[in-house]
Scaffold this motif. Sequence first.
Motif, PDB file in Angstrom:
ATOM      1  N   GLY A  56     -34.012 -38.532  10.626  1.00  0.00           N
ATOM      2  CA  GLY A  56     -34.028 -39.337   9.408  1.00  0.00           C
ATOM      3  C   GLY A  56     -33.496 -40.729   9.677  1.00  0.00           C
ATOM      4  O   GLY A  56     -32.831 -40.976  10.688  1.00  0.00           O
ATOM      5  N   GLY A  57     -33.807 -41.640   8.798  1.00  0.00           N
ATOM      6  CA  GLY A  57     -33.326 -43.002   8.973  1.00  0.00           C
ATOM      7  C   GLY A  57     -33.516 -43.821   7.721  1.00  0.00           C
ATOM      8  O   GLY A  57     -34.190 -43.396   6.773  1.00  0.00           O
ATOM      9  N   ASP A  59     -34.816 -47.173   5.501  1.00  0.00           N
ATOM     10  CA  ASP A  59     -36.184 -47.675   5.327  1.00  0.00           C
ATOM     11  C   ASP A  59     -36.654 -48.632   6.438  1.00  0.00           C
ATOM     12  O   ASP A  59     -37.742 -48.462   6.985  1.00  0.00           O
ATOM     13  CB  ASP A  59     -36.309 -48.389   3.977  1.00  0.00           C
ATOM     14  CG  ASP A  59     -36.297 -47.410   2.814  1.00  0.00           C
ATOM     15  OD1 ASP A  59     -36.195 -46.193   3.059  1.00  0.00           O
ATOM     16  OD2 ASP A  59     -36.383 -47.873   1.669  1.00  0.00           O
ATOM     17  N   GLN A  62     -37.027 -46.994   9.787  1.00  0.00           N
ATOM     18  CA  GLN A  62     -38.138 -46.035   9.683  1.00  0.00           C
ATOM     19  C   GLN A  62     -39.471 -46.753   9.908  1.00  0.00           C
ATOM     20  O   GLN A  62     -40.359 -46.257  10.601  1.00  0.00           O
ATOM     21  CB  GLN A  62     -38.104 -45.390   8.289  1.00  0.00           C
ATOM     22  CG  GLN A  62     -39.312 -44.514   7.989  1.00  0.00           C
ATOM     23  CD  GLN A  62     -39.195 -43.789   6.669  1.00  0.00           C
ATOM     24  OE1 GLN A  62     -38.119 -43.747   6.076  1.00  0.00           O
ATOM     25  NE2 GLN A  62     -40.281 -43.215   6.199  1.00  0.00           N
ATOM     26  N   CYS A  88     -36.997 -35.551   7.363  1.00  0.00           N
ATOM     27  CA  CYS A  88     -36.888 -36.626   6.366  1.00  0.00           C
ATOM     28  C   CYS A  88     -37.740 -37.854   6.714  1.00  0.00           C
ATOM     29  O   CYS A  88     -38.949 -37.805   6.551  1.00  0.00           O
ATOM     30  CB  CYS A  88     -35.423 -36.973   6.140  1.00  0.00           C
ATOM     31  SG  CYS A  88     -35.177 -37.808   4.569  1.00  0.00           S
ATOM     32  N   ALA A  89     -37.164 -38.951   7.197  1.00  0.00           N
ATOM     33  CA  ALA A  89     -38.005 -40.100   7.550  1.00  0.00           C
ATOM     34  C   ALA A  89     -39.092 -39.659   8.527  1.00  0.00           C
ATOM     35  O   ALA A  89     -40.246 -40.094   8.427  1.00  0.00           O
ATOM     36  CB  ALA A  89     -37.159 -41.211   8.171  1.00  0.00           C
ATOM     37  N   GLN A  92     -41.915 -38.153   6.737  1.00  0.00           N
ATOM     38  CA  GLN A  92     -42.730 -39.161   6.044  1.00  0.00           C
ATOM     39  C   GLN A  92     -43.609 -39.931   7.033  1.00  0.00           C
ATOM     40  O   GLN A  92     -44.769 -40.239   6.743  1.00  0.00           O
ATOM     41  CB  GLN A  92     -41.818 -40.131   5.296  1.00  0.00           C
ATOM     42  CG  GLN A  92     -40.957 -39.455   4.231  1.00  0.00           C
ATOM     43  CD  GLN A  92     -39.984 -40.418   3.541  1.00  0.00           C
ATOM     44  OE1 GLN A  92     -39.995 -41.620   3.792  1.00  0.00           O
ATOM     45  NE2 GLN A  92     -39.146 -39.887   2.665  1.00  0.00           N
ATOM     46  N   ASN A 141     -30.864 -36.715   1.633  1.00  0.00           N
ATOM     47  CA  ASN A 141     -30.503 -38.048   1.151  1.00  0.00           C
ATOM     48  C   ASN A 141     -31.716 -38.942   1.348  1.00  0.00           C
ATOM     49  O   ASN A 141     -31.901 -39.544   2.402  1.00  0.00           O
ATOM     50  CB  ASN A 141     -29.302 -38.582   1.941  1.00  0.00           C
ATOM     51  CG  ASN A 141     -28.814 -39.903   1.378  1.00  0.00           C
ATOM     52  OD1 ASN A 141     -29.467 -40.500   0.514  1.00  0.00           O
ATOM     53  ND2 ASN A 141     -27.681 -40.370   1.866  1.00  0.00           N
ATOM     54  N   GLY A 143     -35.120 -41.315  -0.794  1.00  0.00           N
ATOM     55  CA  GLY A 143     -35.697 -41.863  -2.008  1.00  0.00           C
ATOM     56  C   GLY A 143     -37.146 -41.434  -2.189  1.00  0.00           C
ATOM     57  O   GLY A 143     -37.739 -41.648  -3.232  1.00  0.00           O
ATOM     58  N   GLY A 144     -37.723 -40.838  -1.154  1.00  0.00           N
ATOM     59  CA  GLY A 144     -39.146 -40.491  -1.181  1.00  0.00           C
ATOM     60  C   GLY A 144     -39.431 -39.179  -1.903  1.00  0.00           C
ATOM     61  O   GLY A 144     -38.581 -38.278  -1.957  1.00  0.00           O
TER      62      GLY A 144
HETATM   63  N1  GLN Z   1     -35.965 -43.856   4.209  1.00  0.00           N
HETATM   64  C1  GLN Z   1     -36.453 -42.594   3.705  1.00  0.00           C
HETATM   65  C2  GLN Z   1     -36.181 -42.363   2.226  1.00  0.00           C
HETATM   66  O1  GLN Z   1     -35.215 -42.857   1.706  1.00  0.00           O
HETATM   67  C3  GLN Z   1     -35.906 -41.455   4.551  1.00  0.00           C
HETATM   68  C4  GLN Z   1     -34.436 -41.238   4.382  1.00  0.00           C
HETATM   69  C5  GLN Z   1     -33.893 -40.224   5.345  1.00  0.00           C
HETATM   70  O2  GLN Z   1     -34.417 -40.050   6.426  1.00  0.00           O
HETATM   71  N2  GLN Z   1     -32.808 -39.566   4.991  1.00  0.00           N
HETATM   72  O3  GLN Z   1     -36.925 -41.636   1.597  1.00  0.00           O
END
Ligand code: GLN
Length: 224
Positions: A56-57, A59, A62, A88-89, A92, A141, A143-144
């Motif tokens: 994950g990361g 925005d 990412q 997560c990221a 996506q 954690n 936002g997507g």
């Molecule tokens: N940036 C992406 C989001 O907020 C993924 C966040 C994450 O990897 N935790 O949806």
Amino acid sequence: MTTICILYPDLLGTYGDGGNGLAAVERARRRGLEAELVSVGLGDEVPDASLYLLGGGEDGPQRLATDLLRGSSFVSRVRDGANVLAVCAGLQILGMTFCVEGDDEFEGLGLVDVVTLRGERRSVGELASRVDGQLLVGFENHGGRTTLHGVDALGTVIKGRGNDGTLDGYRTKNIWATYAHGPVLAMNPWFCDEILAAVLGAELEPLTSVADQLYQERCRVLSA
Ligand code: GLN
């Protein structure tokens, strides 16, 4: 020798998902299997590996990681069947599009037919889902909000939000994807073993470790 490869931990390591690599290599080694952990940094070639790990990361990183992966051999390797755990990221990035930095839509790698839009609110907190009768636990954690199109979900959410409040992640023949950080393979030893067994094409003997005991305790608390 089994090679497990963490992709861009500098960009996709905000939530400690690099620990997935440590957990996978350690659980392989405890079975007497030879396993090595390598990581790909900025400017490095993507090497051949039995399992690629995407974490994950935030925005901006990412988006950069997506551009780097798009220009690398990773895309053709995954199309040819390379195994991936994406968190997560990472989840996506493998999809068709995702939203970063507000509502701006950005092209993913197009490897899986999933689309991530910006959710109405951020999903933060514990995440638990049921995956083939087992509990997968961790935290989220993001936002997507992710919608699957003709792709199977990895699990059904029982606590937290995952993709959309109902389903978590997705599963294709060579990709496991989840919104669960933890690192998820350290917190869910059965999931680590399931992925290792599939990647190695071997049955793994049971293992008893502190991680296995902690997992049982977490399940007990969640089921109470
Ligand atoms: N940036 C992406 C989001 O907020 C993924 C966040 C994450 O990897 N935790 O949806």
